[in-house]
Design a protein around this motif. Structure first.
Motif, PDB file in Angstrom:
ATOM      1  N   VAL A 119       0.813  -1.215   0.000  1.00  0.00           N
ATOM      2  CA  VAL A 119       0.000   0.000   0.000  1.00  0.00           C
ATOM      3  C   VAL A 119       0.851   1.272   0.000  1.00  0.00           C
ATOM      4  CG1 VAL A 119      -1.727   1.302   1.298  1.00  0.00           C
ATOM      5  CG2 VAL A 119      -1.932  -1.172   1.100  1.00  0.00           C
ATOM      6  N   LEU A 120       1.931   1.305   0.769  1.00  0.00           N
ATOM      7  CA  LEU A 120       2.733   2.512   0.917  1.00  0.00           C
ATOM      8  C   LEU A 120       4.185   2.279   0.510  1.00  0.00           C
ATOM      9  CD1 LEU A 120       1.513   3.631   4.448  1.00  0.00           C
ATOM     10  CD2 LEU A 120       0.795   4.581   2.254  1.00  0.00           C
ATOM     11  N   ALA A 121       4.815   3.329  -0.002  1.00  0.00           N
ATOM     12  CA  ALA A 121       6.234   3.254  -0.343  1.00  0.00           C
ATOM     13  C   ALA A 121       7.099   3.893   0.741  1.00  0.00           C
ATOM     14  CB  ALA A 121       6.492   3.946  -1.684  1.00  0.00           C
ATOM     15  N   ARG A 122       6.518   4.859   1.486  1.00  0.00           N
ATOM     16  CA  ARG A 122       7.243   5.577   2.530  1.00  0.00           C
ATOM     17  C   ARG A 122       6.331   5.716   3.746  1.00  0.00           C
ATOM     18  NH1 ARG A 122      11.556   7.773   0.107  1.00  0.00           N
ATOM     19  NH2 ARG A 122      12.123   9.430   1.532  1.00  0.00           N
ATOM     20  N   ALA A 123       6.975   5.753   4.924  1.00  0.00           N
ATOM     21  CA  ALA A 123       6.190   5.933   6.151  1.00  0.00           C
ATOM     22  C   ALA A 123       7.018   6.675   7.184  1.00  0.00           C
ATOM     23  CB  ALA A 123       5.764   4.584   6.712  1.00  0.00           C
ATOM     24  N   VAL A 124       6.361   7.550   7.921  1.00  0.00           N
ATOM     25  CA  VAL A 124       6.964   8.230   9.065  1.00  0.00           C
ATOM     26  C   VAL A 124       6.239   7.707  10.297  1.00  0.00           C
ATOM     27  CG1 VAL A 124       7.328  10.425  10.237  1.00  0.00           C
ATOM     28  CG2 VAL A 124       7.519  10.300   7.742  1.00  0.00           C
ATOM     29  N   LEU A 125       6.989   7.120  11.221  1.00  0.00           N
ATOM     30  CA  LEU A 125       6.409   6.601  12.447  1.00  0.00           C
ATOM     31  C   LEU A 125       6.853   7.486  13.604  1.00  0.00           C
ATOM     32  CD1 LEU A 125       6.991   2.777  11.896  1.00  0.00           C
ATOM     33  CD2 LEU A 125       5.090   4.206  11.145  1.00  0.00           C
ATOM     34  N   LEU A 126       5.880   8.058  14.296  1.00  0.00           N
ATOM     35  CA  LEU A 126       6.133   8.997  15.377  1.00  0.00           C
ATOM     36  C   LEU A 126       6.064   8.283  16.722  1.00  0.00           C
ATOM     37  CD1 LEU A 126       3.791  11.723  13.928  1.00  0.00           C
ATOM     38  CD2 LEU A 126       6.283  11.692  13.775  1.00  0.00           C
ATOM     39  N   LEU A 151       9.508  -6.009   2.863  1.00  0.00           N
ATOM     40  CA  LEU A 151       9.445  -4.549   2.796  1.00  0.00           C
ATOM     41  C   LEU A 151      10.528  -3.988   1.884  1.00  0.00           C
ATOM     42  CD1 LEU A 151       8.716  -3.724   6.551  1.00  0.00           C
ATOM     43  CD2 LEU A 151       7.092  -3.943   4.654  1.00  0.00           C
ATOM     44  N   SER A 152      11.025  -4.797   0.973  1.00  0.00           N
ATOM     45  CA  SER A 152      12.045  -4.341   0.026  1.00  0.00           C
ATOM     46  C   SER A 152      11.549  -3.117  -0.730  1.00  0.00           C
ATOM     47  CB  SER A 152      12.376  -5.447  -0.978  1.00  0.00           C
ATOM     48  OG  SER A 152      12.854  -6.580  -0.312  1.00  0.00           O
ATOM     49  N   GLY A 153      12.399  -2.104  -0.820  1.00  0.00           N
ATOM     50  CA  GLY A 153      12.049  -0.887  -1.535  1.00  0.00           C
ATOM     51  C   GLY A 153      11.230   0.107  -0.725  1.00  0.00           C
ATOM     52  N   LYS A 154      10.856  -0.240   0.488  1.00  0.00           N
ATOM     53  CA  LYS A 154      10.096   0.679   1.346  1.00  0.00           C
ATOM     54  C   LYS A 154      11.066   1.539   2.138  1.00  0.00           C
ATOM     55  CE  LYS A 154       6.478  -1.583   0.061  1.00  0.00           C
ATOM     56  NZ  LYS A 154       5.686  -1.109  -1.037  1.00  0.00           N
ATOM     57  N   HIS A 155      10.674   2.767   2.412  1.00  0.00           N
ATOM     58  CA  HIS A 155      11.486   3.716   3.172  1.00  0.00           C
ATOM     59  C   HIS A 155      10.708   4.124   4.416  1.00  0.00           C
ATOM     60  CE1 HIS A 155      14.449   4.249  -0.073  1.00  0.00           C
ATOM     61  NE2 HIS A 155      13.404   3.976  -0.831  1.00  0.00           N
ATOM     62  N   ILE A 156      11.336   3.949   5.571  1.00  0.00           N
ATOM     63  CA  ILE A 156      10.661   4.220   6.842  1.00  0.00           C
ATOM     64  C   ILE A 156      11.524   5.131   7.694  1.00  0.00           C
ATOM     65  CG2 ILE A 156       9.706   3.191   8.939  1.00  0.00           C
ATOM     66  CD1 ILE A 156       9.414   0.566   7.307  1.00  0.00           C
ATOM     67  N   ARG A 172      15.024  -1.604  18.207  1.00  0.00           N
ATOM     68  CA  ARG A 172      14.518  -2.959  17.919  1.00  0.00           C
ATOM     69  C   ARG A 172      13.571  -2.949  16.727  1.00  0.00           C
ATOM     70  NH1 ARG A 172      11.701  -4.921  23.024  1.00  0.00           N
ATOM     71  NH2 ARG A 172      10.874  -6.441  21.554  1.00  0.00           N
ATOM     72  N   LEU A 173      12.700  -1.947  16.674  1.00  0.00           N
ATOM     73  CA  LEU A 173      11.764  -1.847  15.562  1.00  0.00           C
ATOM     74  C   LEU A 173      12.513  -1.542  14.262  1.00  0.00           C
ATOM     75  CD1 LEU A 173       8.791  -2.030  14.816  1.00  0.00           C
ATOM     76  CD2 LEU A 173       8.597   0.422  15.281  1.00  0.00           C
ATOM     77  N   ALA A 174      13.497  -0.649  14.331  1.00  0.00           N
ATOM     78  CA  ALA A 174      14.306  -0.341  13.145  1.00  0.00           C
ATOM     79  C   ALA A 174      14.980  -1.610  12.631  1.00  0.00           C
ATOM     80  CB  ALA A 174      15.343   0.723  13.480  1.00  0.00           C
ATOM     81  N   ASP A 175      15.527  -2.406  13.537  1.00  0.00           N
ATOM     82  CA  ASP A 175      16.175  -3.661  13.145  1.00  0.00           C
ATOM     83  C   ASP A 175      15.173  -4.615  12.503  1.00  0.00           C
ATOM     84  OD1 ASP A 175      18.443  -5.623  13.217  1.00  0.00           O
ATOM     85  OD2 ASP A 175      17.030  -6.678  14.529  1.00  0.00           O
ATOM     86  N   GLY A 177      13.817  -5.924   4.951  1.00  0.00           N
ATOM     87  CA  GLY A 177      14.262  -5.366   3.673  1.00  0.00           C
ATOM     88  C   GLY A 177      14.048  -3.886   3.477  1.00  0.00           C
ATOM     89  N   ALA A 178      13.517  -3.183   4.466  1.00  0.00           N
ATOM     90  CA  ALA A 178      13.241  -1.743   4.322  1.00  0.00           C
ATOM     91  C   ALA A 178      14.494  -0.908   4.542  1.00  0.00           C
ATOM     92  CB  ALA A 178      12.168  -1.322   5.324  1.00  0.00           C
ATOM     93  N   HIS A 179      14.489   0.268   3.965  1.00  0.00           N
ATOM     94  CA  HIS A 179      15.498   1.288   4.243  1.00  0.00           C
ATOM     95  C   HIS A 179      14.963   2.084   5.429  1.00  0.00           C
ATOM     96  CE1 HIS A 179      17.444   0.505   0.391  1.00  0.00           C
ATOM     97  NE2 HIS A 179      16.227   0.487  -0.127  1.00  0.00           N
ATOM     98  N   VAL A 180      15.738   2.166   6.504  1.00  0.00           N
ATOM     99  CA  VAL A 180      15.235   2.764   7.741  1.00  0.00           C
ATOM    100  C   VAL A 180      16.149   3.868   8.242  1.00  0.00           C
ATOM    101  CG1 VAL A 180      14.582   2.306  10.137  1.00  0.00           C
ATOM    102  CG2 VAL A 180      14.202   0.558   8.391  1.00  0.00           C
ATOM    103  N   ASP A 181      15.550   4.996   8.616  1.00  0.00           N
ATOM    104  CA  ASP A 181      16.247   6.086   9.292  1.00  0.00           C
ATOM    105  C   ASP A 181      15.651   6.192  10.690  1.00  0.00           C
ATOM    106  OD1 ASP A 181      17.693   6.886   6.976  1.00  0.00           O
ATOM    107  OD2 ASP A 181      15.959   8.027   6.284  1.00  0.00           O
ATOM    108  N   LEU A 182      16.510   6.124  11.705  1.00  0.00           N
ATOM    109  CA  LEU A 182      16.060   6.297  13.079  1.00  0.00           C
ATOM    110  C   LEU A 182      16.609   7.621  13.586  1.00  0.00           C
ATOM    111  CD1 LEU A 182      14.863   5.507  15.803  1.00  0.00           C
ATOM    112  CD2 LEU A 182      16.876   4.052  16.189  1.00  0.00           C
ATOM    113  N   HIS A 183      15.716   8.521  13.950  1.00  0.00           N
ATOM    114  CA  HIS A 183      16.111   9.847  14.435  1.00  0.00           C
ATOM    115  C   HIS A 183      15.686  10.005  15.882  1.00  0.00           C
ATOM    116  CE1 HIS A 183      17.187  11.331  10.458  1.00  0.00           C
ATOM    117  NE2 HIS A 183      16.145  10.646  10.036  1.00  0.00           N
TER     118      HIS A 183
END
Length: 88
Positions: free
Chosen positions: A5-12, A26-31, A49-52, A58-64
């Motif tokens: 459904v989504l290609a990108r997601a911001v989790l607050l 989740l290959s190709g997904k950006h979170i 843990r969630l980022a891992d 398979g997602a690309h993940v940025d943890l801020h």
């Protein structure tokens, strides 16, 4: 879960709420995970843990880590807008 459904997601203020038996593809997904360094609700080990978990799927993940608690701040909105490609 519908990863198509989504290609990108911001989790607050994300936290681990379940450990799926099988991770979705989740290959190709950006979170982007936006976590408060002083959050009294989300345990400090949950965002990494969630980022891992997302990376293993398979997602690309940025943890801020933001200088905030559980409340949202202007930094959250700025980071989310940058990640989502919004124009200022």
């Amino acid at each position: 879960m519908r990863p198509d459904v989504l290609a990108r997601a911001v989790l607050l203020r994300p936290m681990v709420v379940l450990q799926p038996e099988h991770l979705p593809d989740l290959s190709g997904k950006h979170i982007s995970l936006l976590s408060g360094r002083h959050d009294p609700i989300v345990p400090v080990d949950h965002p990494p843990r969630l980022a891992d978990q997302f990376r293993r799927a398979g997602a690309h993940v940025d943890l801020h880590w933001l200088e905030a608690g559980h409340q949202l701040t202007g930094a959250d909105f700025a980071q989310a807008a940058k990640f989502l490609g919004a124009k200022s």
